[in-house]
Write a protein that holds these residues in place. Structure first.
Motif, PDB file in Angstrom:
ATOM      1  N   GLY A 133     -44.370  27.732  39.630  1.00 28.58           N
ATOM      2  CA  GLY A 133     -45.001  27.221  40.834  1.00 28.58           C
ATOM      3  C   GLY A 133     -45.621  28.290  41.707  1.00 28.58           C
ATOM      4  O   GLY A 133     -45.870  28.066  42.884  1.00 28.58           O
ATOM      5  N   MET A 134     -45.879  29.455  41.135  1.00 31.96           N
ATOM      6  CA  MET A 134     -46.508  30.520  41.904  1.00 31.96           C
ATOM      7  C   MET A 134     -48.009  30.278  41.959  1.00 31.96           C
ATOM      8  O   MET A 134     -48.591  29.704  41.036  1.00 31.96           O
ATOM      9  CB  MET A 134     -46.232  31.878  41.252  1.00 31.96           C
ATOM     10  N   PRO A 135     -48.665  30.709  43.032  1.00 32.07           N
ATOM     11  CA  PRO A 135     -50.118  30.536  43.081  1.00 32.07           C
ATOM     12  C   PRO A 135     -50.802  31.481  42.093  1.00 32.07           C
ATOM     13  O   PRO A 135     -50.298  32.557  41.801  1.00 32.07           O
ATOM     14  CB  PRO A 135     -50.473  30.899  44.519  1.00 32.07           C
ATOM     15  N   ALA A 142     -40.864  27.758  43.165  1.00 31.06           N
ATOM     16  CA  ALA A 142     -39.979  28.792  42.628  1.00 31.06           C
ATOM     17  C   ALA A 142     -38.829  29.070  43.596  1.00 31.06           C
ATOM     18  O   ALA A 142     -37.686  29.211  43.182  1.00 31.06           O
ATOM     19  CB  ALA A 142     -40.762  30.079  42.374  1.00 31.06           C
ATOM     20  N   GLN A 143     -39.132  29.117  44.892  1.00 31.78           N
ATOM     21  CA  GLN A 143     -38.078  29.348  45.874  1.00 31.78           C
ATOM     22  C   GLN A 143     -37.118  28.169  45.922  1.00 31.78           C
ATOM     23  O   GLN A 143     -35.910  28.349  46.078  1.00 31.78           O
ATOM     24  CB  GLN A 143     -38.693  29.600  47.242  1.00 31.78           C
ATOM     25  N   LEU A 144     -37.637  26.958  45.803  1.00 33.61           N
ATOM     26  CA  LEU A 144     -36.776  25.779  45.811  1.00 33.61           C
ATOM     27  C   LEU A 144     -35.871  25.748  44.589  1.00 33.61           C
ATOM     28  O   LEU A 144     -34.682  25.413  44.684  1.00 33.61           O
ATOM     29  CB  LEU A 144     -37.616  24.505  45.873  1.00 33.61           C
ATOM     30  N   LYS A 145     -36.416  26.116  43.419  1.00 36.39           N
ATOM     31  CA  LYS A 145     -35.595  26.155  42.207  1.00 36.39           C
ATOM     32  C   LYS A 145     -34.493  27.186  42.327  1.00 36.39           C
ATOM     33  O   LYS A 145     -33.366  26.955  41.919  1.00 36.39           O
ATOM     34  CB  LYS A 145     -36.459  26.467  40.975  1.00 36.39           C
ATOM     35  N   ALA A 156     -33.122  28.273  45.103  1.00 38.36           N
ATOM     36  CA  ALA A 156     -32.133  27.783  46.054  1.00 38.36           C
ATOM     37  C   ALA A 156     -31.246  26.725  45.421  1.00 38.36           C
ATOM     38  O   ALA A 156     -30.044  26.675  45.673  1.00 38.36           O
ATOM     39  CB  ALA A 156     -32.833  27.212  47.282  1.00 38.36           C
ATOM     40  N   LYS A 157     -31.822  25.902  44.571  1.00 35.76           N
ATOM     41  CA  LYS A 157     -31.030  24.873  43.903  1.00 35.76           C
ATOM     42  C   LYS A 157     -30.037  25.505  42.933  1.00 35.76           C
ATOM     43  O   LYS A 157     -28.905  25.060  42.810  1.00 35.76           O
ATOM     44  CB  LYS A 157     -31.958  23.920  43.154  1.00 35.76           C
ATOM     45  N   ARG A 158     -30.458  26.567  42.223  1.00 34.41           N
ATOM     46  CA  ARG A 158     -29.565  27.248  41.285  1.00 34.41           C
ATOM     47  C   ARG A 158     -28.414  27.924  42.003  1.00 34.41           C
ATOM     48  O   ARG A 158     -27.293  27.926  41.528  1.00 34.41           O
ATOM     49  CB  ARG A 158     -30.332  28.310  40.490  1.00 34.41           C
ATOM     50  N   THR A 159     -28.684  28.527  43.160  1.00 33.17           N
ATOM     51  CA  THR A 159     -27.659  29.289  43.849  1.00 33.17           C
ATOM     52  C   THR A 159     -26.828  28.445  44.796  1.00 33.17           C
ATOM     53  O   THR A 159     -25.912  28.951  45.423  1.00 33.17           O
ATOM     54  CB  THR A 159     -28.290  30.452  44.637  1.00 33.17           C
ATOM     55  N   SER A 160     -27.129  27.178  44.913  1.00 33.30           N
ATOM     56  CA  SER A 160     -26.377  26.306  45.806  1.00 33.30           C
ATOM     57  C   SER A 160     -24.959  26.124  45.284  1.00 33.30           C
ATOM     58  O   SER A 160     -24.723  25.979  44.094  1.00 33.30           O
ATOM     59  CB  SER A 160     -27.078  24.952  45.897  1.00 33.30           C
ATOM     60  N   THR A 161     -23.989  26.106  46.205  1.00 36.85           N
ATOM     61  CA  THR A 161     -22.596  25.963  45.781  1.00 36.85           C
ATOM     62  C   THR A 161     -22.170  24.505  45.709  1.00 36.85           C
ATOM     63  O   THR A 161     -21.259  24.165  44.984  1.00 36.85           O
ATOM     64  CB  THR A 161     -21.668  26.701  46.756  1.00 36.85           C
ATOM     65  N   VAL A 162     -22.804  23.631  46.459  1.00 34.90           N
ATOM     66  CA  VAL A 162     -22.440  22.214  46.460  1.00 34.90           C
ATOM     67  C   VAL A 162     -23.343  21.502  45.475  1.00 34.90           C
ATOM     68  O   VAL A 162     -24.559  21.526  45.604  1.00 34.90           O
ATOM     69  CB  VAL A 162     -22.607  21.606  47.866  1.00 34.90           C
ATOM     70  N   ARG A 163     -22.734  20.862  44.468  1.00 29.10           N
ATOM     71  CA  ARG A 163     -23.516  20.162  43.460  1.00 29.10           C
ATOM     72  C   ARG A 163     -22.977  18.751  43.307  1.00 29.10           C
ATOM     73  O   ARG A 163     -21.787  18.512  43.398  1.00 29.10           O
ATOM     74  CB  ARG A 163     -23.443  20.873  42.114  1.00 29.10           C
ATOM     75  N   SER A 164     -23.855  17.810  43.042  1.00 25.00           N
ATOM     76  CA  SER A 164     -23.394  16.446  42.817  1.00 25.00           C
ATOM     77  C   SER A 164     -22.913  16.328  41.381  1.00 25.00           C
ATOM     78  O   SER A 164     -23.396  17.002  40.484  1.00 25.00           O
ATOM     79  CB  SER A 164     -24.534  15.457  43.079  1.00 25.00           C
ATOM     80  N   THR A 165     -21.949  15.406  41.147  1.00 22.72           N
ATOM     81  CA  THR A 165     -21.369  15.287  39.814  1.00 22.72           C
ATOM     82  C   THR A 165     -22.216  14.422  38.900  1.00 22.72           C
ATOM     83  O   THR A 165     -22.066  14.468  37.699  1.00 22.72           O
ATOM     84  CB  THR A 165     -19.957  14.703  39.903  1.00 22.72           C
TER      85      THR A 165
END
Length: 142
Positions: free
Chosen positions: A58-60, A73-76, A78-87
């Motif tokens: 997603g880079m220009p 890319a930043q959103l992905k 952040a999603k990878r490094t997030s500690t709270v995940r839904s099951t």
């Protein structure tokens, strides 16, 4: 083998410089054409690489972007490094809570981190300690 490269590498560089100077003196337009063709290939590979990055992350394609928000890319990341995940997909809430008190009620309590112990609890067992093989006497022969 290392000595061969210590001699061969400078010889190759000197021959390349001599060949470049010789070709510039004989046909400068041909050298200019080859430099432009090389620059064109480098630019083509650069734009293909940037296009690949823009499709994957997603880079220009061009370097600048507007300040509207985070990129894909930043959103992905952040999603990878997030500690709270839904099951799972069925666990997602359809409605957002209206107030912070409702959010606190829905939050799971954090687990307590156990205190680290200083070390294992070792005890001394009484008994004979010399059951190991006795040391041989130093028998020096003169």
């Amino acid at each position: 083998m290392r000595q061969f490269f210590n001699i061969a590498f400078p010889v190759i560089i000197v021959l390349a410089v001599i060949g470049f100077v010789f070709s510039v003196l004989n046909d400068p337009m041909q050298v200019l054409k080859s430099i432009l063709i090389l620059a064109g290939f480098i630019a083509l590979f650069y734009f293909i690489y940037r296009f690949y990055l823009s499709r994957k992350y997603g880079m220009p394609i061009m370097g600048s972007r507007s300040k509207e928000g985070p990129t894909r890319a930043q959103l992905k990341k952040a999603k990878r490094t997030s500690t709270v995940r839904s099951t799972g997909p069925g666990n997602r809430n359809k409605f957002k809570p209206n107030s912070t008190s409702q959010m606190k009620r829905n939050q799971k309590p954090l687990k307590k981190i156990p205190k680290k112990r200083s070390g294992p609890n070792l005890t001394v067992i009484e008994g004979k300690k010399n059951k190991i093989k006795p040391k041989k006497k130093n028998r020096a022969s003169y």
